[in-house]
Design a protein around this motif. Structure first.
Motif, PDB file in Angstrom:
ATOM      1  N   VAL A 212      -9.394   8.722 -24.679  1.00  0.00           N
ATOM      2  CA  VAL A 212      -8.182   8.474 -25.478  1.00  0.00           C
ATOM      3  C   VAL A 212      -7.797   9.685 -26.333  1.00  0.00           C
ATOM      4  O   VAL A 212      -6.651  10.150 -26.259  1.00  0.00           O
ATOM      5  CB  VAL A 212      -8.328   7.188 -26.321  1.00  0.00           C
ATOM      6  CG1 VAL A 212      -7.150   7.023 -27.275  1.00  0.00           C
ATOM      7  CG2 VAL A 212      -8.458   5.970 -25.426  1.00  0.00           C
ATOM      8  N   PRO A 213      -8.695  10.236 -27.174  1.00  0.00           N
ATOM      9  CA  PRO A 213      -8.283  11.379 -28.005  1.00  0.00           C
ATOM     10  C   PRO A 213      -7.971  12.625 -27.181  1.00  0.00           C
ATOM     11  O   PRO A 213      -7.107  13.424 -27.552  1.00  0.00           O
ATOM     12  CB  PRO A 213      -9.474  11.614 -28.931  1.00  0.00           C
ATOM     13  CG  PRO A 213     -10.614  10.900 -28.339  1.00  0.00           C
ATOM     14  CD  PRO A 213     -10.060   9.808 -27.482  1.00  0.00           C
ATOM     15  N   LEU A 214      -8.637  12.790 -26.048  1.00  0.00           N
ATOM     16  CA  LEU A 214      -8.370  13.939 -25.186  1.00  0.00           C
ATOM     17  C   LEU A 214      -6.963  13.855 -24.588  1.00  0.00           C
ATOM     18  O   LEU A 214      -6.265  14.871 -24.453  1.00  0.00           O
ATOM     19  CB  LEU A 214      -9.419  14.034 -24.080  1.00  0.00           C
ATOM     20  CG  LEU A 214     -10.863  14.242 -24.555  1.00  0.00           C
ATOM     21  CD1 LEU A 214     -11.836  14.121 -23.392  1.00  0.00           C
ATOM     22  CD2 LEU A 214     -10.998  15.595 -25.238  1.00  0.00           C
TER      23      LEU A 214
ATOM     24  N   GLY B 111      -0.513  15.043 -25.633  1.00  0.00           N
ATOM     25  CA  GLY B 111       0.764  14.347 -25.779  1.00  0.00           C
ATOM     26  C   GLY B 111       0.890  13.041 -25.033  1.00  0.00           C
ATOM     27  O   GLY B 111       1.986  12.512 -24.889  1.00  0.00           O
ATOM     28  N   ILE B 112      -0.206  12.500 -24.560  1.00  0.00           N
ATOM     29  CA  ILE B 112      -0.193  11.222 -23.844  1.00  0.00           C
ATOM     30  C   ILE B 112      -0.737  10.146 -24.779  1.00  0.00           C
ATOM     31  O   ILE B 112      -1.919  10.153 -25.111  1.00  0.00           O
ATOM     32  CB  ILE B 112      -1.051  11.276 -22.555  1.00  0.00           C
ATOM     33  CG1 ILE B 112      -0.652  12.447 -21.670  1.00  0.00           C
ATOM     34  CG2 ILE B 112      -0.995   9.963 -21.809  1.00  0.00           C
ATOM     35  CD1 ILE B 112       0.742  12.371 -21.094  1.00  0.00           C
ATOM     36  N   ASP B 113       0.138   9.241 -25.218  1.00  0.00           N
ATOM     37  CA  ASP B 113      -0.263   8.178 -26.141  1.00  0.00           C
ATOM     38  C   ASP B 113      -0.419   6.862 -25.383  1.00  0.00           C
ATOM     39  O   ASP B 113       0.533   6.112 -25.192  1.00  0.00           O
ATOM     40  CB  ASP B 113       0.753   8.021 -27.267  1.00  0.00           C
ATOM     41  CG  ASP B 113       0.733   9.191 -28.233  1.00  0.00           C
ATOM     42  OD1 ASP B 113      -0.382   9.642 -28.557  1.00  0.00           O
ATOM     43  OD2 ASP B 113       1.811   9.653 -28.631  1.00  0.00           O
ATOM     44  N   LEU B 114      -1.620   6.597 -24.938  1.00  0.00           N
ATOM     45  CA  LEU B 114      -1.947   5.339 -24.278  1.00  0.00           C
ATOM     46  C   LEU B 114      -2.918   4.565 -25.155  1.00  0.00           C
ATOM     47  O   LEU B 114      -3.764   5.158 -25.824  1.00  0.00           O
ATOM     48  CB  LEU B 114      -2.601   5.598 -22.916  1.00  0.00           C
ATOM     49  CG  LEU B 114      -1.764   6.309 -21.855  1.00  0.00           C
ATOM     50  CD1 LEU B 114      -2.608   6.580 -20.619  1.00  0.00           C
ATOM     51  CD2 LEU B 114      -0.548   5.492 -21.487  1.00  0.00           C
ATOM     52  N   SER B 115      -2.798   3.243 -25.137  1.00  0.00           N
ATOM     53  CA  SER B 115      -3.730   2.423 -25.908  1.00  0.00           C
ATOM     54  C   SER B 115      -5.102   2.451 -25.244  1.00  0.00           C
ATOM     55  O   SER B 115      -5.235   2.832 -24.074  1.00  0.00           O
ATOM     56  CB  SER B 115      -3.222   0.979 -25.990  1.00  0.00           C
ATOM     57  OG  SER B 115      -3.281   0.370 -24.717  1.00  0.00           O
TER      58      SER B 115
ATOM     59  N   LEU C 179       3.310  11.519 -13.534  1.00  0.00           N
ATOM     60  CA  LEU C 179       2.783  12.856 -13.278  1.00  0.00           C
ATOM     61  C   LEU C 179       2.297  13.509 -14.565  1.00  0.00           C
ATOM     62  O   LEU C 179       1.393  14.343 -14.527  1.00  0.00           O
ATOM     63  CB  LEU C 179       3.847  13.721 -12.607  1.00  0.00           C
ATOM     64  CG  LEU C 179       4.167  13.320 -11.164  1.00  0.00           C
ATOM     65  CD1 LEU C 179       5.287  14.191 -10.601  1.00  0.00           C
ATOM     66  CD2 LEU C 179       2.942  13.423 -10.294  1.00  0.00           C
ATOM     67  N   GLN C 180       2.859  13.104 -15.709  1.00  0.00           N
ATOM     68  CA  GLN C 180       2.375  13.618 -16.996  1.00  0.00           C
ATOM     69  C   GLN C 180       0.926  13.202 -17.222  1.00  0.00           C
ATOM     70  O   GLN C 180       0.097  14.011 -17.636  1.00  0.00           O
ATOM     71  CB  GLN C 180       3.264  13.104 -18.147  1.00  0.00           C
ATOM     72  CG  GLN C 180       4.661  13.656 -18.137  1.00  0.00           C
ATOM     73  CD  GLN C 180       4.694  15.119 -18.570  1.00  0.00           C
ATOM     74  OE1 GLN C 180       3.714  15.652 -19.059  1.00  0.00           O
ATOM     75  NE2 GLN C 180       5.830  15.757 -18.370  1.00  0.00           N
TER      76      GLN C 180
ATOM     77  N   ALA D 261      -2.374  15.601 -17.261  1.00  0.00           N
ATOM     78  CA  ALA D 261      -3.277  15.618 -18.413  1.00  0.00           C
ATOM     79  C   ALA D 261      -4.711  15.344 -17.978  1.00  0.00           C
ATOM     80  O   ALA D 261      -5.653  16.006 -18.437  1.00  0.00           O
ATOM     81  CB  ALA D 261      -2.824  14.607 -19.455  1.00  0.00           C
ATOM     82  N   LEU D 262      -4.899  14.372 -17.082  1.00  0.00           N
ATOM     83  CA  LEU D 262      -6.244  14.067 -16.592  1.00  0.00           C
ATOM     84  C   LEU D 262      -6.841  15.267 -15.856  1.00  0.00           C
ATOM     85  O   LEU D 262      -8.017  15.591 -16.036  1.00  0.00           O
ATOM     86  CB  LEU D 262      -6.215  12.844 -15.670  1.00  0.00           C
ATOM     87  CG  LEU D 262      -5.951  11.499 -16.332  1.00  0.00           C
ATOM     88  CD1 LEU D 262      -5.732  10.416 -15.281  1.00  0.00           C
ATOM     89  CD2 LEU D 262      -7.072  11.118 -17.273  1.00  0.00           C
ATOM     90  N   CYS D 263      -6.029  15.936 -15.057  1.00  0.00           N
ATOM     91  CA  CYS D 263      -6.510  17.118 -14.338  1.00  0.00           C
ATOM     92  C   CYS D 263      -6.893  18.230 -15.307  1.00  0.00           C
ATOM     93  O   CYS D 263      -7.897  18.914 -15.102  1.00  0.00           O
ATOM     94  CB  CYS D 263      -5.446  17.606 -13.355  1.00  0.00           C
ATOM     95  SG  CYS D 263      -5.242  16.517 -11.933  1.00  0.00           S
ATOM     96  N   ASP D 264      -6.121  18.396 -16.383  1.00  0.00           N
ATOM     97  CA  ASP D 264      -6.438  19.411 -17.377  1.00  0.00           C
ATOM     98  C   ASP D 264      -7.728  19.077 -18.120  1.00  0.00           C
ATOM     99  O   ASP D 264      -8.593  19.921 -18.301  1.00  0.00           O
ATOM    100  CB  ASP D 264      -5.272  19.555 -18.361  1.00  0.00           C
ATOM    101  CG  ASP D 264      -5.512  20.654 -19.372  1.00  0.00           C
ATOM    102  OD1 ASP D 264      -5.829  21.787 -18.966  1.00  0.00           O
ATOM    103  OD2 ASP D 264      -5.390  20.366 -20.583  1.00  0.00           O
ATOM    104  N   ILE D 265      -7.872  17.823 -18.514  1.00  0.00           N
ATOM    105  CA  ILE D 265      -9.064  17.382 -19.252  1.00  0.00           C
ATOM    106  C   ILE D 265     -10.318  17.551 -18.405  1.00  0.00           C
ATOM    107  O   ILE D 265     -11.348  18.030 -18.876  1.00  0.00           O
ATOM    108  CB  ILE D 265      -8.910  15.909 -19.694  1.00  0.00           C
ATOM    109  CG1 ILE D 265      -7.832  15.784 -20.759  1.00  0.00           C
ATOM    110  CG2 ILE D 265     -10.233  15.336 -20.194  1.00  0.00           C
ATOM    111  CD1 ILE D 265      -7.372  14.354 -20.995  1.00  0.00           C
ATOM    112  N   LEU D 266     -10.232  17.156 -17.143  1.00  0.00           N
ATOM    113  CA  LEU D 266     -11.407  17.111 -16.273  1.00  0.00           C
ATOM    114  C   LEU D 266     -11.570  18.345 -15.400  1.00  0.00           C
ATOM    115  O   LEU D 266     -12.489  18.405 -14.572  1.00  0.00           O
ATOM    116  CB  LEU D 266     -11.349  15.847 -15.401  1.00  0.00           C
ATOM    117  CG  LEU D 266     -11.281  14.532 -16.188  1.00  0.00           C
ATOM    118  CD1 LEU D 266     -10.976  13.376 -15.269  1.00  0.00           C
ATOM    119  CD2 LEU D 266     -12.550  14.309 -16.969  1.00  0.00           C
ATOM    120  N   ALA D 267     -10.691  19.337 -15.584  1.00  0.00           N
ATOM    121  CA  ALA D 267     -10.745  20.585 -14.822  1.00  0.00           C
ATOM    122  C   ALA D 267     -10.821  20.309 -13.316  1.00  0.00           C
ATOM    123  O   ALA D 267     -11.728  20.764 -12.620  1.00  0.00           O
ATOM    124  CB  ALA D 267     -11.914  21.447 -15.277  1.00  0.00           C
TER     125      ALA D 267
END
Length: 111
Positions: free
Chosen positions: A27-29, A34-38, A55-56, A60-66
């Protein structure tokens, strides 16, 4: 010929490979990007297989998880089976239905 397509969502597996083991860690990652999910939305994303995904969020998931989208989503495609018609031979018929039915239960008196 028709094709049957499918996909496998590997988010949990990729997360574990990067040392992220819970949805609450994600969640914080996501918020940093800029992705606000509960928490419940992220939990569903991690524990299930999404039918729709922006796609946003995917970026974001691809960036977080490389990783790449191809790492997160494994696609499959194969030829769909030919549908049988009602004009099949007698040899193609299933076994007699009466033999497949369960036997009625017998209730014995206590004793």
């Amino acid at each position: 010929m028709k094709r049957s397509i499918g996909y496998t969502w590997r988010l949990r597996e990729i997360m574990a490979g990067q040392g992220v083991f819970t949805a609450t860690e994600l969640v914080p990652l996501l918020r940093e990007r800029g992705i606000d999910l509960s928490a419940s939305q992220v939990h569903r994303l991690v524990s299930g297989t999404p039918e729709r995904l922006s796609l946003q969020v995917l970026s974001a998931l691809c960036d977080i998880l490389a990783c790449t989208p191809a790492d997160l989503v494994i696609t499959t495609a194969e030829n769909a089976g030919v549908r049988k018609t009602g004009t099949a031979d007698a040899t193609d018929r299933p076994p007699v239905v009466a033999k497949l039915r369960p036997r009625p239960a017998r209730i014995l008196p206590e004793g």
